[in-house]
Motif scaffolding. Structure first.
Motif, PDB file in Angstrom:
ATOM      1  N   PRO A   4      -3.781  -6.117  40.704  1.00 37.38           N
ATOM      2  CA  PRO A   4      -3.691  -4.386  40.839  1.00 37.38           C
ATOM      3  C   PRO A   4      -4.512  -3.775  39.837  1.00 37.38           C
ATOM      4  O   PRO A   4      -4.916  -4.469  38.597  1.00 37.38           O
ATOM      5  CB  PRO A   4      -2.416  -4.312  40.112  1.00 37.38           C
ATOM      6  CG  PRO A   4      -1.724  -5.594  39.595  1.00 37.38           C
ATOM      7  CD  PRO A   4      -2.486  -6.845  40.060  1.00 37.38           C
ATOM      8  N   TRP A   5      -5.165  -2.768  40.128  1.00 41.90           N
ATOM      9  CA  TRP A   5      -6.160  -2.056  39.462  1.00 41.90           C
ATOM     10  C   TRP A   5      -5.520  -0.797  38.632  1.00 41.90           C
ATOM     11  O   TRP A   5      -4.435  -0.265  39.195  1.00 41.90           O
ATOM     12  CB  TRP A   5      -7.307  -1.604  40.395  1.00 41.90           C
ATOM     13  CG  TRP A   5      -8.245  -2.682  40.632  1.00 41.90           C
ATOM     14  CD1 TRP A   5      -8.032  -3.901  41.378  1.00 41.90           C
ATOM     15  CD2 TRP A   5      -9.665  -2.888  40.412  1.00 41.90           C
ATOM     16  NE1 TRP A   5      -8.942  -4.560  41.643  1.00 41.90           N
ATOM     17  CE2 TRP A   5      -9.956  -3.934  40.886  1.00 41.90           C
ATOM     18  CE3 TRP A   5     -10.460  -1.964  39.559  1.00 41.90           C
ATOM     19  CZ2 TRP A   5     -11.442  -4.555  40.842  1.00 41.90           C
ATOM     20  CZ3 TRP A   5     -11.817  -2.354  39.593  1.00 41.90           C
ATOM     21  CH2 TRP A   5     -12.277  -3.612  40.272  1.00 41.90           C
ATOM     22  N   ILE A   6      -6.238  -0.595  37.666  1.00 45.23           N
ATOM     23  CA  ILE A   6      -5.524   0.553  36.618  1.00 45.23           C
ATOM     24  C   ILE A   6      -6.685   1.427  36.262  1.00 45.23           C
ATOM     25  O   ILE A   6      -8.005   1.266  36.433  1.00 45.23           O
ATOM     26  CB  ILE A   6      -4.722   0.079  35.465  1.00 45.23           C
ATOM     27  CG1 ILE A   6      -5.714  -0.739  34.667  1.00 45.23           C
ATOM     28  CG2 ILE A   6      -3.444  -0.629  35.997  1.00 45.23           C
ATOM     29  CD1 ILE A   6      -5.338  -1.226  33.079  1.00 45.23           C
ATOM     30  N   PHE A   7      -6.220   2.660  36.041  1.00 43.56           N
ATOM     31  CA  PHE A   7      -7.187   3.749  35.705  1.00 43.56           C
ATOM     32  C   PHE A   7      -7.403   3.445  33.971  1.00 43.56           C
ATOM     33  O   PHE A   7      -6.238   3.234  33.443  1.00 43.56           O
ATOM     34  CB  PHE A   7      -6.740   5.229  35.718  1.00 43.56           C
ATOM     35  CG  PHE A   7      -7.495   6.118  35.218  1.00 43.56           C
ATOM     36  CD1 PHE A   7      -8.745   6.562  35.490  1.00 43.56           C
ATOM     37  CD2 PHE A   7      -6.997   6.673  34.018  1.00 43.56           C
ATOM     38  CE1 PHE A   7      -9.318   7.546  34.983  1.00 43.56           C
ATOM     39  CE2 PHE A   7      -7.417   7.925  33.459  1.00 43.56           C
ATOM     40  CZ  PHE A   7      -8.886   8.278  33.817  1.00 43.56           C
ATOM     41  N   ILE A   8      -8.422   3.412  33.461  1.00 41.35           N
ATOM     42  CA  ILE A   8      -8.744   3.457  31.755  1.00 41.35           C
ATOM     43  C   ILE A   8      -9.137   4.532  31.495  1.00 41.35           C
ATOM     44  O   ILE A   8      -8.609   4.906  29.997  1.00 41.35           O
ATOM     45  CB  ILE A   8      -9.567   1.949  31.563  1.00 41.35           C
ATOM     46  CG1 ILE A   8     -10.614   1.929  31.991  1.00 41.35           C
ATOM     47  CG2 ILE A   8      -8.652   0.608  31.539  1.00 41.35           C
ATOM     48  CD1 ILE A   8     -11.635   0.794  31.542  1.00 41.35           C
ATOM     49  N   ARG A   9     -10.198   5.300  31.688  1.00 35.56           N
ATOM     50  CA  ARG A   9     -10.649   6.457  31.072  1.00 35.56           C
ATOM     51  C   ARG A   9     -11.482   7.437  32.030  1.00 35.56           C
ATOM     52  O   ARG A   9     -12.191   7.027  32.973  1.00 35.56           O
ATOM     53  CB  ARG A   9     -11.557   5.673  30.112  1.00 35.56           C
ATOM     54  CG  ARG A   9     -11.937   6.756  28.929  1.00 35.56           C
ATOM     55  CD  ARG A   9     -13.014   6.124  28.007  1.00 35.56           C
ATOM     56  NE  ARG A   9     -12.351   4.961  27.358  1.00 35.56           N
ATOM     57  CZ  ARG A   9     -13.025   4.684  25.964  1.00 35.56           C
ATOM     58  NH1 ARG A   9     -14.285   5.147  25.671  1.00 35.56           N
ATOM     59  NH2 ARG A   9     -12.340   3.698  25.390  1.00 35.56           N
ATOM     60  N   GLY A  10     -11.249   8.474  31.615  1.00 34.96           N
ATOM     61  CA  GLY A  10     -12.254   9.830  32.273  1.00 34.96           C
ATOM     62  C   GLY A  10     -13.157   9.914  31.265  1.00 34.96           C
ATOM     63  O   GLY A  10     -13.074  10.391  30.044  1.00 34.96           O
ATOM     64  N   VAL A  11     -14.570  10.026  31.620  1.00 33.77           N
ATOM     65  CA  VAL A  11     -15.580  10.123  30.647  1.00 33.77           C
ATOM     66  C   VAL A  11     -16.394  11.366  30.833  1.00 33.77           C
ATOM     67  O   VAL A  11     -16.991  11.570  31.999  1.00 33.77           O
ATOM     68  CB  VAL A  11     -16.540   8.975  30.849  1.00 33.77           C
ATOM     69  CG1 VAL A  11     -17.827   9.066  30.079  1.00 33.77           C
ATOM     70  CG2 VAL A  11     -15.919   7.699  30.430  1.00 33.77           C
ATOM     71  N   PRO A  12     -16.047  12.453  30.044  1.00 32.15           N
ATOM     72  CA  PRO A  12     -16.789  13.644  30.342  1.00 32.15           C
ATOM     73  C   PRO A  12     -18.020  13.678  29.781  1.00 32.15           C
ATOM     74  O   PRO A  12     -18.871  14.615  30.372  1.00 32.15           O
ATOM     75  CB  PRO A  12     -15.988  14.927  29.597  1.00 32.15           C
ATOM     76  CG  PRO A  12     -15.212  13.905  28.683  1.00 32.15           C
ATOM     77  CD  PRO A  12     -15.128  12.346  29.145  1.00 32.15           C
TER      78      PRO A  12
END
Ligand code: GDP
Length: 205
Positions: A4-12
């Motif tokens: 399963p894949w997960i979201f780790i970070r949003g990079v602005p």
């Protein structure tokens, strides 16, 4: 793609990039091209990449990795997927476009673990002016990229073949373009395995 894949970070901005670790592939495309749907189909997880119809809301690089790794040395995920912010909104203010270009160009230029960018093109539209500008950016940054047609279920098979030929010809002289163009449909699960294989080759797995 088994875990399963997960979201780790949003990079602005570049200050928020995770330290270089696993090899990365990134996805780029005009807003509404079907990027979230394709990423979700790829990792077989509905709702991982948000299917969003709010153009221009987030200007972030979204990082996804397979779950279950600590990220410590020796326990690194085999690869990461980076969802780049969509481009080409009709009413995008200049500031937003400039932000996009800066974030993306900084990222493309500075990321040694980035192995390939997949540039998604809507089968009904083909390569548009702003797609061409993004291809120019990629050529300038000398980052390997591959063009992927989306939503092929929306046009006839002969149309897909013709578009594949036309698109292949259009990118033929582009220095950083991978010569083979892929055709996919997230709706009909078409070409998803081909894309998985291409990514596997790009990251050497
Ligand atoms: P994004 O803005 O690029 O992330 O695009 P989305 O993944 O949110 O998709 C935009 C719209 O196109 C949504 O209404 C999707 O349901 C639709 N869509 C995406 N992929 C496909 C596809 O392969 N076939 C069809 N028929 N529609 C699709």
């Amino acid at each position: 793609f088994g875990r399963p894949w997960i979201f780790i970070r949003g990079v602005p901005s570049m200050d928020f990039l995770p330290p270089e670790g696993p090899l990365e592939v990134a996805f780029a495309g005009r807003s509404n091209v079907g990027k979230s749907s394709l990423i979700n189909a790829l990792v077989a997880k509905k709702g991982l990449a948000r299917t969003s119809n709010t153009p221009g809301r987030t200007q972030e690089l979204n990082y996804f990795v397979p779950d279950g790794y600590s990220g410590q040395e020796g326990d690194m995920p085999p690869m990461a997927i980076v969802d780049m912010p969509g481009y080409g909104y009709a009413q995008a203010p200049k500031e937003l476009v400039d932000n996009w270009t800066k974030l993306v160009f900084d990222y493309l230029r500075g990321r040694s673990t980035l192995k390939r960018v997949y540039v998604l093109i809507d089968s009904r539209h083909g390569i548009k002016k702003n797609d061409d500008e993004v291809l120019d950016l990629l050529d300038k940054a000398a980052v390997s990229y591959q063009v992927v047609l989306t939503k092929t279920d929306k046009i006839k098979e002969a149309g897909v073949r013709r578009l594949l030929e036309e698109t292949t010809e259009k990118i033929r002289k582009r220095p950083a373009a991978f010569p083979e163009v892929l055709a996919t449909s997230s709706e009909k699960a078409g070409g998803i395995d081909d894309l998985r294989r291409a990514i596997g080759v790009a990251v050497g797995k």
